[in-house]
Design a protein around this motif. Structure first.
Motif, PDB file in Angstrom:
ATOM      1  N   ASP A  73      -2.761  -4.327  17.891  1.00 42.58           N
ATOM      2  CA  ASP A  73      -4.227  -4.334  17.924  1.00 42.58           C
ATOM      3  C   ASP A  73      -4.801  -3.196  17.087  1.00 42.58           C
ATOM      4  N   GLU A  74      -4.087  -2.836  16.014  1.00 41.51           N
ATOM      5  CA  GLU A  74      -4.572  -1.848  15.060  1.00 41.51           C
ATOM      6  C   GLU A  74      -4.617  -2.480  13.668  1.00 41.51           C
ATOM      7  N   THR A  75      -5.268  -1.804  12.740  1.00 41.24           N
ATOM      8  CA  THR A  75      -5.333  -2.284  11.362  1.00 41.24           C
ATOM      9  C   THR A  75      -3.946  -2.175  10.725  1.00 41.24           C
ATOM     10  N   VAL A  76      -3.552  -3.221  10.008  1.00 39.89           N
ATOM     11  CA  VAL A  76      -2.249  -3.260   9.344  1.00 39.89           C
ATOM     12  C   VAL A  76      -2.459  -3.323   7.833  1.00 39.89           C
ATOM     13  N   HIS A  77      -1.700  -2.517   7.097  1.00 39.43           N
ATOM     14  CA  HIS A  77      -1.787  -2.499   5.641  1.00 39.43           C
ATOM     15  C   HIS A  77      -0.449  -2.873   5.008  1.00 39.43           C
ATOM     16  N   LEU A  78      -0.544  -3.522   3.858  1.00 38.41           N
ATOM     17  CA  LEU A  78       0.604  -3.721   2.979  1.00 38.41           C
ATOM     18  C   LEU A  78       0.255  -2.988   1.691  1.00 38.41           C
ATOM     19  N   SER A  79       1.090  -2.026   1.298  1.00 38.79           N
ATOM     20  CA  SER A  79       0.729  -1.134   0.197  1.00 38.79           C
ATOM     21  C   SER A  79       1.864  -0.998  -0.807  1.00 38.79           C
ATOM     22  N   ILE A  80       1.481  -0.617  -2.035  1.00 37.06           N
ATOM     23  CA  ILE A  80       2.465  -0.282  -3.065  1.00 37.06           C
ATOM     24  C   ILE A  80       2.145   1.088  -3.628  1.00 37.06           C
ATOM     25  N   LEU A  81       3.138   1.711  -4.237  1.00 38.89           N
ATOM     26  CA  LEU A  81       2.965   3.028  -4.834  1.00 38.89           C
ATOM     27  C   LEU A  81       2.550   2.873  -6.291  1.00 38.89           C
TER      28      LEU A  81
ATOM     29  N   GLU B   3      -1.441 -13.250  -6.940  1.00 38.09           N
ATOM     30  CA  GLU B   3      -0.641 -14.411  -6.551  1.00 38.09           C
ATOM     31  C   GLU B   3       0.800 -14.273  -7.008  1.00 38.09           C
ATOM     32  N   ARG B   4       1.017 -13.472  -8.045  1.00 39.57           N
ATOM     33  CA  ARG B   4       2.378 -13.297  -8.561  1.00 39.57           C
ATOM     34  C   ARG B   4       3.119 -12.164  -7.853  1.00 39.57           C
ATOM     35  N   VAL B   5       2.409 -11.444  -7.004  1.00 38.07           N
ATOM     36  CA  VAL B   5       3.070 -10.392  -6.220  1.00 38.07           C
ATOM     37  C   VAL B   5       3.634 -11.046  -4.961  1.00 38.07           C
ATOM     38  N   ASP B   6       4.894 -11.448  -5.031  1.00 35.90           N
ATOM     39  CA  ASP B   6       5.505 -12.246  -3.971  1.00 35.90           C
ATOM     40  C   ASP B   6       5.463 -11.563  -2.612  1.00 35.90           C
ATOM     41  N   VAL B   7       5.591 -10.244  -2.599  1.00 34.54           N
ATOM     42  CA  VAL B   7       5.649  -9.557  -1.319  1.00 34.54           C
ATOM     43  C   VAL B   7       4.375  -9.796  -0.517  1.00 34.54           C
ATOM     44  N   ARG B   8       3.257  -9.925  -1.190  1.00 34.51           N
ATOM     45  CA  ARG B   8       1.993 -10.170  -0.483  1.00 34.51           C
ATOM     46  C   ARG B   8       2.009 -11.531   0.202  1.00 34.51           C
ATOM     47  N   ARG B   9       2.496 -12.536  -0.497  1.00 39.96           N
ATOM     48  CA  ARG B   9       2.558 -13.884   0.077  1.00 39.96           C
ATOM     49  C   ARG B   9       3.551 -13.932   1.225  1.00 39.96           C
ATOM     50  N   VAL B  10       4.724 -13.354   1.026  1.00 40.08           N
ATOM     51  CA  VAL B  10       5.767 -13.379   2.047  1.00 40.08           C
ATOM     52  C   VAL B  10       5.334 -12.623   3.308  1.00 40.08           C
ATOM     53  N   ALA B  11       4.591 -11.539   3.113  1.00 39.47           N
ATOM     54  CA  ALA B  11       4.253 -10.669   4.239  1.00 39.47           C
ATOM     55  C   ALA B  11       3.130 -11.204   5.119  1.00 39.47           C
TER      56      ALA B  11
ATOM     57  N   PRO C 153      12.614  -0.590  -3.148  1.00 38.57           N
ATOM     58  CA  PRO C 153      11.333  -0.594  -2.442  1.00 38.57           C
ATOM     59  C   PRO C 153      10.338  -1.542  -3.117  1.00 38.57           C
ATOM     60  N   ALA C 154       9.811  -2.478  -2.348  1.00 35.95           N
ATOM     61  CA  ALA C 154       8.839  -3.429  -2.884  1.00 35.95           C
ATOM     62  C   ALA C 154       7.427  -3.113  -2.422  1.00 35.95           C
ATOM     63  N   ALA C 155       7.295  -2.512  -1.248  1.00 35.33           N
ATOM     64  CA  ALA C 155       5.997  -2.199  -0.661  1.00 35.33           C
ATOM     65  C   ALA C 155       6.248  -1.397   0.613  1.00 35.33           C
ATOM     66  N   ALA C 156       5.175  -1.075   1.287  1.00 36.43           N
ATOM     67  CA  ALA C 156       5.274  -0.457   2.614  1.00 36.43           C
ATOM     68  C   ALA C 156       4.327  -1.190   3.540  1.00 36.43           C
TER      69      ALA C 156
ATOM     70  N   VAL D 216      -1.317   5.281  -3.273  1.00 36.23           N
ATOM     71  CA  VAL D 216      -0.938   3.950  -2.821  1.00 36.23           C
ATOM     72  C   VAL D 216      -2.134   3.032  -3.047  1.00 36.23           C
ATOM     73  N   VAL D 217      -1.832   1.773  -3.301  1.00 33.52           N
ATOM     74  CA  VAL D 217      -2.862   0.748  -3.453  1.00 33.52           C
ATOM     75  C   VAL D 217      -2.654  -0.270  -2.348  1.00 33.52           C
ATOM     76  N   TYR D 218      -3.729  -0.624  -1.654  1.00 34.28           N
ATOM     77  CA  TYR D 218      -3.631  -1.583  -0.560  1.00 34.28           C
ATOM     78  C   TYR D 218      -3.631  -3.004  -1.113  1.00 34.28           C
ATOM     79  N   LEU D 219      -2.485  -3.682  -1.009  1.00 33.66           N
ATOM     80  CA  LEU D 219      -2.360  -5.063  -1.468  1.00 33.66           C
ATOM     81  C   LEU D 219      -3.017  -6.042  -0.513  1.00 33.66           C
ATOM     82  N   ASP D 220      -2.887  -5.766   0.766  1.00 37.02           N
ATOM     83  CA  ASP D 220      -3.417  -6.678   1.785  1.00 37.02           C
ATOM     84  C   ASP D 220      -3.636  -5.893   3.071  1.00 37.02           C
ATOM     85  N   LYS D 221      -4.426  -6.462   3.956  1.00 37.87           N
ATOM     86  CA  LYS D 221      -4.662  -5.807   5.240  1.00 37.87           C
ATOM     87  C   LYS D 221      -5.103  -6.826   6.270  1.00 37.87           C
ATOM     88  N   VAL D 222      -4.886  -6.483   7.521  1.00 41.75           N
ATOM     89  CA  VAL D 222      -5.417  -7.249   8.643  1.00 41.75           C
ATOM     90  C   VAL D 222      -6.221  -6.264   9.475  1.00 41.75           C
TER      91      VAL D 222
END
Length: 265
Positions: free
Chosen positions: A95-103, A75-83, A209-212, A108-114
């Protein structure tokens, strides 16, 4: 260093990453610890509320306490909420899988995905990891590293996961230079031979860089549409960056006319 604490965390991580309950004997073999030591550690973690005995008596499993702690951190990783809004929109566009990742080190660690709605899609999980030099999001973030940090990363070794992995430092560096010029990195089956991806860096208010953010899917679907995905991914990275306070996106060309999202001006 507190060796007892370190052993406890090692045991907890092993149980957390397992798909089934773990017993003291198998953990002792895996972690090269004594059975009695592991047994005491498991009991201590259970007393603290992090583990519990599985209903069938087959070993120990994690409670939701670990999830509660990780959720508080996330919850404190703002980029996840904003993204959130933007990655869902990118998933709808491609129509493909989307990832939000950090180094994180060499991964890389996947913070979020659709998840993609298509029956054949790239498999991953939030909290999962991948070798940074083999996936698009990792390569995008590596391309944004200062030269000395990138040199140290390359010197650490580049394991080959498939025949397409860029395991030769010079090859990887050329690919990362191209990613800097275009604004996007591309994975062409370099971690999983059948999976490709396109990713771009998200920058914060200080242009760091905050994420990819990136899309991934079967090679036969992603690579033929690489150009279209580049535009969509780069536009999404710009939108997220702007919401994080980045006033001037510092990398890559502007998306082609007609591919920008609303407000991407």
């Amino acid at each position: 260093m507190d060796s007892t604490l370190l052993k406890g965390l090692t045991v907890l991580e092993a149980v957390a990453r397992s798909e089934h309950p773990r017993g003291a004997s198998e953990l002792a073999r895996e972690l090269e610890l004594t059975r009695s030591n592991v047994h005491r550690t498991l009991q201590t973690l259970a007393a603290a509320g992090y583990l519990r005995t599985a209903a069938d008596g087959s070993g120990y499993e994690c409670t939701v306490k670990l999830f509660e702690l990780s959720s508080a951190v996330m919850e404190r990783v703002d980029v996840r909420r904003v993204a959130q809004h933007w990655i869902h929109r990118l998933a709808e566009q491609t129509d493909e899988t989307v990832h939000l990742s950090i180094l994180d080190g060499a991964e890389v660690v996947y913070l979020d995905k659709v998840e993609s709605g298509q029956p054949v899609r790239a498999y991953s999980s939030v909290g999962g990891r991948a070798p940074a030099h083999c996936v698009a999001s990792g390569k995008a973030l590596l391309a944004a590293l200062p030269e000395d940090e990138l040199a140290a990363f390359v010197e650490g070794g580049l394991p080959a996961w498939t025949e397409r992995t860029l395991s030769v430092p010079a090859d990887l560096c050329r690919d990362l230079a191209h990613a800097r010029r275009t604004g996007c990195a591309v994975n062409r089956g370099e971690w999983r031979i059948s999976v490709a991806g396109v990713a771009a860096v998200v920058f914060d208010a200080r242009s760091r860089p905050a994420a990819a953010v990136g899309v991934s899917g079967p090679v036969e679907r992603v690579l033929p549409q690489e150009s279209r995905y580049r535009d969509a991914v780069l536009a999404t990275a710009r939108d997220i960056s702007r919401e994080l306070g980045c006033r001037a996106y510092p990398s890559g060309p502007s998306p082609a006319p007609g591919t920008q999202q609303e407000g991407d001006g």
